[in-house]
Design a protein around this motif. Structure first.
Motif, PDB file in Angstrom:
ATOM      1  N   ALA A  91     -53.648  32.029  12.566  1.00 52.82           N
ATOM      2  CA  ALA A  91     -54.348  32.659  11.448  1.00 52.82           C
ATOM      3  C   ALA A  91     -55.670  31.951  11.156  1.00 52.82           C
ATOM      4  CB  ALA A  91     -53.457  32.646  10.206  1.00 52.82           C
ATOM      5  N   LEU A  92     -55.671  30.613  11.217  1.00 48.62           N
ATOM      6  CA  LEU A  92     -56.896  29.865  10.958  1.00 48.62           C
ATOM      7  C   LEU A  92     -57.962  30.134  12.013  1.00 48.62           C
ATOM      8  CD1 LEU A  92     -55.395  26.430   9.812  1.00 48.62           C
ATOM      9  CD2 LEU A  92     -56.456  28.185   8.380  1.00 48.62           C
ATOM     10  N   LEU A  93     -57.526  30.390  13.260  1.00 51.56           N
ATOM     11  CA  LEU A  93     -58.465  30.708  14.342  1.00 51.56           C
ATOM     12  C   LEU A  93     -58.812  32.193  14.380  1.00 51.56           C
ATOM     13  CD1 LEU A  93     -56.993  28.502  17.228  1.00 51.56           C
ATOM     14  CD2 LEU A  93     -58.959  28.010  15.762  1.00 51.56           C
ATOM     15  N   ASP A  94     -58.183  32.963  13.457  1.00 57.52           N
ATOM     16  CA  ASP A  94     -58.449  34.394  13.351  1.00 57.52           C
ATOM     17  C   ASP A  94     -58.112  35.135  14.646  1.00 57.52           C
ATOM     18  OD1 ASP A  94     -59.094  36.619  11.901  1.00 57.52           O
ATOM     19  OD2 ASP A  94     -61.233  36.548  12.356  1.00 57.52           O
ATOM     20  N   GLU A  95     -56.984  34.740  15.246  1.00 53.18           N
ATOM     21  CA  GLU A  95     -56.527  35.411  16.454  1.00 53.18           C
ATOM     22  C   GLU A  95     -55.389  36.350  16.084  1.00 53.18           C
ATOM     23  OE1 GLU A  95     -55.542  32.686  19.533  1.00 53.18           O
ATOM     24  OE2 GLU A  95     -57.456  31.632  19.473  1.00 53.18           O
ATOM     25  N   THR A  96     -55.427  37.566  16.624  1.00 59.87           N
ATOM     26  CA  THR A  96     -54.426  38.570  16.267  1.00 59.87           C
ATOM     27  C   THR A  96     -53.161  38.441  17.090  1.00 59.87           C
ATOM     28  OG1 THR A  96     -55.469  40.120  17.810  1.00 59.87           O
ATOM     29  CG2 THR A  96     -56.157  40.213  15.497  1.00 59.87           C
ATOM     30  N   SER A 144     -44.781  37.450   9.057  1.00 63.70           N
ATOM     31  CA  SER A 144     -45.845  37.541  10.055  1.00 63.70           C
ATOM     32  C   SER A 144     -45.801  38.867  10.798  1.00 63.70           C
ATOM     33  CB  SER A 144     -45.733  36.383  11.052  1.00 63.70           C
ATOM     34  OG  SER A 144     -44.518  36.455  11.761  1.00 63.70           O
ATOM     35  N   ARG A 145     -44.668  39.549  10.762  1.00 62.58           N
ATOM     36  CA  ARG A 145     -44.575  40.850  11.424  1.00 62.58           C
ATOM     37  C   ARG A 145     -45.321  41.923  10.651  1.00 62.58           C
ATOM     38  NH1 ARG A 145     -38.310  41.813  12.690  1.00 62.58           N
ATOM     39  NH2 ARG A 145     -39.222  43.677  13.631  1.00 62.58           N
ATOM     40  N   VAL A 146     -45.482  41.694   9.339  1.00 65.94           N
ATOM     41  CA  VAL A 146     -46.198  42.660   8.503  1.00 65.94           C
ATOM     42  C   VAL A 146     -47.702  42.416   8.569  1.00 65.94           C
ATOM     43  CG1 VAL A 146     -46.466  43.556   6.160  1.00 65.94           C
ATOM     44  CG2 VAL A 146     -44.212  42.830   6.973  1.00 65.94           C
ATOM     45  N   ASP A 147     -48.097  41.148   8.373  1.00 67.39           N
ATOM     46  CA  ASP A 147     -49.521  40.810   8.421  1.00 67.39           C
ATOM     47  C   ASP A 147     -49.658  39.345   8.818  1.00 67.39           C
ATOM     48  OD1 ASP A 147     -52.193  40.461   8.165  1.00 67.39           O
ATOM     49  OD2 ASP A 147     -52.337  41.011   6.057  1.00 67.39           O
ATOM     50  N   PRO A 148     -49.937  39.073  10.099  1.00 67.32           N
ATOM     51  CA  PRO A 148     -50.031  37.685  10.564  1.00 67.32           C
ATOM     52  C   PRO A 148     -51.139  36.892   9.876  1.00 67.32           C
ATOM     53  CG  PRO A 148     -49.893  39.221  12.421  1.00 67.32           C
ATOM     54  CD  PRO A 148     -50.108  40.046  11.188  1.00 67.32           C
ATOM     55  N   LEU A 149     -52.130  37.572   9.277  1.00 66.14           N
ATOM     56  CA  LEU A 149     -53.277  36.886   8.680  1.00 66.14           C
ATOM     57  C   LEU A 149     -53.251  36.914   7.155  1.00 66.14           C
ATOM     58  CD1 LEU A 149     -56.058  38.213  11.086  1.00 66.14           C
ATOM     59  CD2 LEU A 149     -54.660  36.154  11.307  1.00 66.14           C
ATOM     60  N   ASP A 150     -52.099  37.233   6.556  1.00 61.39           N
ATOM     61  CA  ASP A 150     -51.989  37.313   5.100  1.00 61.39           C
ATOM     62  C   ASP A 150     -52.302  35.951   4.473  1.00 61.39           C
ATOM     63  OD1 ASP A 150     -50.473  37.026   2.471  1.00 61.39           O
ATOM     64  OD2 ASP A 150     -50.277  39.174   2.831  1.00 61.39           O
ATOM     65  N   VAL A 151     -53.274  35.913   3.557  1.00 63.00           N
ATOM     66  CA  VAL A 151     -53.741  34.648   2.971  1.00 63.00           C
ATOM     67  C   VAL A 151     -52.657  33.995   2.118  1.00 63.00           C
ATOM     68  CG1 VAL A 151     -55.435  33.584   1.442  1.00 63.00           C
ATOM     69  CG2 VAL A 151     -56.146  35.393   3.009  1.00 63.00           C
ATOM     70  N   LEU A 152     -51.945  34.798   1.300  1.00 64.06           N
ATOM     71  CA  LEU A 152     -50.898  34.235   0.441  1.00 64.06           C
ATOM     72  C   LEU A 152     -49.798  33.605   1.276  1.00 64.06           C
ATOM     73  CD1 LEU A 152     -49.533  33.790  -2.288  1.00 64.06           C
ATOM     74  CD2 LEU A 152     -48.566  36.098  -2.103  1.00 64.06           C
ATOM     75  N   ILE A 153     -49.329  34.331   2.281  1.00 63.29           N
ATOM     76  CA  ILE A 153     -48.259  33.793   3.139  1.00 63.29           C
ATOM     77  C   ILE A 153     -48.763  32.582   3.916  1.00 63.29           C
ATOM     78  CG2 ILE A 153     -46.698  34.321   5.058  1.00 63.29           C
ATOM     79  CD1 ILE A 153     -45.969  35.615   2.378  1.00 63.29           C
ATOM     80  N   LEU A 154     -50.045  32.595   4.286  1.00 64.69           N
ATOM     81  CA  LEU A 154     -50.614  31.431   4.968  1.00 64.69           C
ATOM     82  C   LEU A 154     -50.554  30.194   4.069  1.00 64.69           C
ATOM     83  CD1 LEU A 154     -52.163  30.145   7.322  1.00 64.69           C
ATOM     84  CD2 LEU A 154     -54.276  30.954   6.264  1.00 64.69           C
ATOM     85  N   CYS A 155     -50.881  30.373   2.794  1.00 62.77           N
ATOM     86  CA  CYS A 155     -50.805  29.250   1.841  1.00 62.77           C
ATOM     87  C   CYS A 155     -49.372  28.761   1.676  1.00 62.77           C
ATOM     88  CB  CYS A 155     -51.375  29.677   0.490  1.00 62.77           C
ATOM     89  SG  CYS A 155     -53.146  30.003   0.500  1.00 62.77           S
ATOM     90  N   VAL A 156     -48.423  29.714   1.606  1.00 62.66           N
ATOM     91  CA  VAL A 156     -47.012  29.342   1.495  1.00 62.66           C
ATOM     92  C   VAL A 156     -46.577  28.563   2.733  1.00 62.66           C
ATOM     93  CG1 VAL A 156     -44.652  30.212   1.329  1.00 62.66           C
ATOM     94  CG2 VAL A 156     -46.473  31.303   0.011  1.00 62.66           C
ATOM     95  N   ARG A 157     -46.982  29.049   3.898  1.00 62.39           N
ATOM     96  CA  ARG A 157     -46.628  28.372   5.151  1.00 62.39           C
ATOM     97  C   ARG A 157     -47.155  26.938   5.161  1.00 62.39           C
ATOM     98  NH1 ARG A 157     -47.331  33.485   8.048  1.00 62.39           N
ATOM     99  NH2 ARG A 157     -45.289  34.001   8.915  1.00 62.39           N
TER     100      ARG A 157
END
Length: 477
Positions: free
Chosen positions: A155-160, A330-343
């Motif tokens: 997600a940080l590298l913005d790769e899908t 991550s199956r719904v949105d691998p780049l979700d900002v909120l989930i990224l913060c939780v992770r």
């Protein structure tokens, strides 16, 4: 805490005759002229009631919370609630037994209770079970790093999608994290300052719960699986009919091949028993009743947190929830900002917790194999390296975190919650105060037997599931 005379206790202190004698008289009389053994009642507890609740809640809280939605999807809401209530009540009763045992002999460690009940074999048994359980806990933490860190980097590298590069390979990443973060912390002689991370860990899990509740109202059903580029599900492959209604319908009772993992996952999520006596030692104005209240409040708080996490996680993904809930998002949105913060928050919390969990294992191993040896840096370092190496192998070769939750929850968790407290109580409480046919000892015996039944049944179902090679819909990462 100053020792008080038995006569000075009022009924409000929560002591009956046995408890008063237990707290202040030694089970084995002290011989004049010999050195008196230091008991937990000789320490002046300085930790407040509220902080003790906080500490025990942290001891209960762990990676098991990530597997509860998966457990609910394989039992249904009502059956899950019944099992969760039962495990919580039994955990509180188990702590009651431990506190009474500790009061009788005045000692403050799980292994020492084993030594008083059965001698050196009992001490070794308790030490081995705690070691196995903590290795399982370390494995579950590193499994989270293995599954979540590649997604964070991606997600940080913005790769899908995963390009196959080494820095997106979970196996390489856990080895790097183990070598450069966990090992240096584990090599320290004392790790007291990392106790401050317990507050951060609990805060991370509260943040995780809030995010799970929020996402329930923001993810449609059926959700679009962006990892596999489809909408899950729309058509039943057998009948060819639309199955959306069935997929988005919550089940109150259900049973399948994965249901066998539910009790072990729940048991794994409530284990805190090796930490109960040290917290009791540090409690200000410590009495058995006061510590039991600490335990009851902590268990109730975690019960509510576990139930809400499981319920909202299940009602978001239904039968498609995976054995590690956070990974499902991550199956719904691998780049979700909120989930990224939780992770990120959960990754930091579990990574800093691994060295803390390693220390009791090393202490247990040193107690078993080098009981009379002074501290030596070579032993200290070699044990840490070997433990981290073994845990890394487990995480690399075990296919799913569900298997770790299941196997450890089916073996060490029933032992720590049910079997050992029951048999310790039977052995330690004197027969002249509570005969074998007394109601408390019969209850303790039934409690230990219940743990054996849970262990045998859970292990049997898990082995059958492995042997038949059933589809692991919730497990593969």
């Amino acid at each position: 805490m100053e020792l008080q005379k038995i006569n000075g206790h009022s009924k409000d202190d929560g002591f009956d005759g046995l408890d008063a004698l237990a707290e202040h008289d030694e089970f084995l009389p002290h011989k004049p002229g010999t050195k008196k053994e230091v008991h937990f009642t000789d320490f002046e507890g300085k930790t407040s009631f509220g902080m003790s609740v906080f500490n025990l809640s942290n001891a209960i809280m762990g990676s098991g919370i990530l597997g509860l939605a998966f457990a609910m999807s394989n039992t249904g809401i009502v059956m899950f609630l019944i099992l969760l209530v039962c495990i919580a009540i039994l955990s509180a009763y188990s702590i009651h037994l431990l506190l009474k045992c500790a009061g009788v002999v005045g000692i403050r460690a799980y292994e020492q209770l084993g030594n008083r009940a059965f001698g050196p074999p009992g001490k070794m048994l308790a030490g081995c079970i705690i070691t196995v359980h903590n290795i399982g806990a370390m494995s579950s933490y590193l499994f989270i790093v293995k599954s979540e860190l590649p997604l964070v980097i991606q997600a940080l590298l913005d790769e899908t999608k995963n390009t196959g590069d080494w820095y997106l390979n979970g196996n390489y990443l856990i080895m790097i994290v183990s070598a450069f973060i966990i090992l240096p912390l584990a090599l320290m002689k004392q790790l007291g300052y990392l106790g401050y991370t317990s507050g951060f860990s609990l805060s991370c899990m509260v943040f995780f719960l809030i995010s799970v509740i929020y996402k329930k109202f923001n993810i449609p059903c059926p959700f679009e699986d962006k990892l596999h580029h489809n909408i899950t599900p729309t058509v039943d492959p057998l009948s060819g009919q639309n199955s959306t209604a069935d997929f988005c319908e919550a089940k109150f009772f259900t049973m399948n091949s994965q249901t066998a993992y539910t009790v072990p996952i729940l048991a794994f999520a409530f284990v805190c028993h090796p930490e109960v006596l040290p917290i009791y030692t540090e409690l200000r104005n410590a009495t058995k009743k006061r510590m039991q209240t600490v335990a009851n409040i902590s268990i109730m708080a975690m019960f509510v947190m576990y139930l809400l996490t499981a319920l909202f996680g299940y009602l978001t993904f239904y039968v498609k929830v995976e054995s590690e809930l956070l990974h499902t998002y991550s199956r719904v949105d691998p780049l979700d900002v909120l989930i990224l913060c939780v992770r990120l928050a959960v990754l930091v919390a579990v990574t800093l917790t691994v060295p803390v969990v390693l220390f009791p294992i090393r202490r247990a191993l040193l107690t078993i194999f080098f009981p009379d040896k002074p501290f030596h840096w070579a032993r200290h370092i070699i044990i840490a390296i070997c433990l981290i190496f073994v845990v890394n192998l487990l995480v690399i070769f075990v296919p799913s975190i569900r298997d770790i939750f299941g196997l450890i929850g089916a073996t060490s968790a029933p032992s720590l919650i049910f079997i050992l407290p029951g048999i310790f109580y039977i052995r330690i409480v004197p027969e002249d105060q509570e005969p074998m046919k007394s109601r408390p000892k019969i209850q303790a015996a039934c409690f230990a037997a219940l743990g054996v039944v849970f262990m045998v049944m859970s292990l049997s179902f898990i082995m059958i599931d492995w042997a038949t090679g059933e589809s692991r819909s919730g497990g593969g990462h």
